[in-house]
Design a protein around this motif. Structure first.
Motif, mmCIF file in Angstrom:
data_model
loop_
_atom_site.group_PDB
_atom_site.id
_atom_site.type_symbol
_atom_site.label_atom_id
_atom_site.label_comp_id
_atom_site.label_asym_id
_atom_site.label_seq_id
_atom_site.Cartn_x
_atom_site.Cartn_y
_atom_site.Cartn_z
ATOM 1 N N GLU A 1 0.827 -1.164 -0.109
ATOM 2 C CA GLU A 1 0.049 0.001 0.000
ATOM 3 C C GLU A 1 0.867 1.201 -0.037
ATOM 4 O O GLU A 1 0.643 2.221 -0.690
ATOM 5 C CB GLU A 1 -0.977 -0.096 1.309
ATOM 6 N N ALA A 2 1.874 1.308 0.784
ATOM 7 C CA ALA A 2 2.856 2.497 1.032
ATOM 8 C C ALA A 2 3.544 2.685 -0.430
ATOM 9 O O ALA A 2 3.743 3.923 -0.820
ATOM 10 C CB ALA A 2 3.763 2.135 1.945
ATOM 11 N N MET A 3 4.075 1.496 -1.237
ATOM 12 C CA MET A 3 4.543 1.734 -2.348
ATOM 13 C C MET A 3 3.719 2.278 -3.613
ATOM 14 O O MET A 3 4.077 3.037 -4.351
ATOM 15 C CB MET A 3 5.295 0.277 -2.770
ATOM 16 N N SER A 4 2.337 2.078 -3.242
ATOM 17 C CA SER A 4 1.377 2.157 -4.318
ATOM 18 C C SER A 4 1.275 3.717 -4.241
ATOM 19 O O SER A 4 0.947 4.504 -5.054
ATOM 20 C CB SER A 4 0.161 1.361 -4.044
ATOM 21 N N ASP A 5 1.152 4.120 -2.697
ATOM 22 C CA ASP A 5 0.904 5.596 -2.771
ATOM 23 C C ASP A 5 2.186 6.465 -3.278
ATOM 24 O O ASP A 5 1.934 7.480 -3.730
ATOM 25 C CB ASP A 5 0.734 5.813 -1.182
ATOM 26 N N LEU A 6 3.399 5.899 -2.923
ATOM 27 C CA LEU A 6 4.385 6.557 -3.651
ATOM 28 C C LEU A 6 4.429 6.757 -4.802
ATOM 29 O O LEU A 6 4.878 7.726 -5.487
ATOM 30 C CB LEU A 6 5.722 5.758 -2.949
ATOM 31 N N GLU A 7 3.977 5.526 -5.641
ATOM 32 C CA GLU A 7 4.140 5.720 -7.133
ATOM 33 C C GLU A 7 3.084 6.474 -7.681
ATOM 34 O O GLU A 7 3.146 7.289 -8.513
ATOM 35 C CB GLU A 7 3.651 4.375 -7.736
ATOM 36 N N TYR A 8 1.995 6.790 -6.815
ATOM 37 C CA TYR A 8 1.075 7.762 -7.193
ATOM 38 C C TYR A 8 1.235 8.966 -7.026
ATOM 39 O O TYR A 8 1.426 10.208 -7.831
ATOM 40 C CB TYR A 8 -0.169 7.499 -6.364
ATOM 41 N N ARG A 9 2.056 9.483 -5.923
ATOM 42 C CA ARG A 9 2.775 10.877 -5.596
ATOM 43 C C ARG A 9 3.788 11.059 -6.700
ATOM 44 O O ARG A 9 4.026 12.206 -6.982
ATOM 45 C CB ARG A 9 3.523 10.712 -4.329
ATOM 46 N N LEU A 10 4.552 10.033 -6.964
ATOM 47 C CA LEU A 10 5.562 10.441 -8.014
ATOM 48 C C LEU A 10 5.139 10.694 -9.180
ATOM 49 O O LEU A 10 5.922 11.132 -10.076
ATOM 50 C CB LEU A 10 6.810 8.911 -8.164
ATOM 51 N N ASN A 11 3.926 10.277 -9.676
ATOM 52 C CA ASN A 11 3.494 10.513 -11.105
ATOM 53 C C ASN A 11 2.731 12.087 -11.085
ATOM 54 O O ASN A 11 2.618 12.411 -12.237
ATOM 55 C CB ASN A 11 2.271 9.695 -11.380
#
Length: 135
Positions: free
Chosen positions: A96-106
């Motif tokens: 979940e944390a990695m998913s949130d991070l990928e979202y923010r990086l986009n």
């Protein structure tokens, strides 16, 4: 790298062969701008074993030396994470944390801050996994 698409795979190979005299795994990865599997293994080793500060510096150096974007590192690490065995709660939180991070990086958020978040999520997951395994 081709994601199962033969046309994409052939295009990648063709581009790599034109960019380099010798066609190798390294030349293909360098041509596409993706992190080398060996580099991802080094990053994972650091994420799983080193201190927060050492890991942050190591990943930052890898980004600078190899010209890697954090989003590419996150995606490659995610592909390896799926192969891991860890306590289910820790695994779910980390995904979940990695998913949130990928979202923010986009959304072009400051990458250095997000790198701190990336290292912190793994540091936290290591601590949670050791606690969950002990109980």
């Amino acid at each position: 790298l081709g994601g199962g698409d033969m046309r994409k795979s052939l295009n990648i190979l063709q581009s790599a062969s034109m960019a380099s005299e010798v066609l190798s795994e390294e030349s293909v990865y360098l041509c596409t701008g993706n992190p080398l599997p060996a580099d991802i293994k080094k990053i994972l080793h650091s994420l799983l074993n080193d201190s927060f500060e050492d890991t942050y510096e190591f990943v930052q150096e890898m980004q600078t030396d190899k010209g890697l974007a954090l989003i590419d590192i996150v995606r490659a690490v995610h592909a390896e994470l799926i192969k891991f065995t860890m306590p289910p709660k820790t695994f779910a939180r980390l995904l979940e944390a990695m998913s949130d991070l990928e979202y923010r990086l986009n959304f072009a958020i400051v990458e250095r801050i997000q790198l701190g978040s990336f290292v912190a999520m793994w540091y936290t997951a290591r601590q949670e996994a050791s606690i969950e395994s002990a109980t």
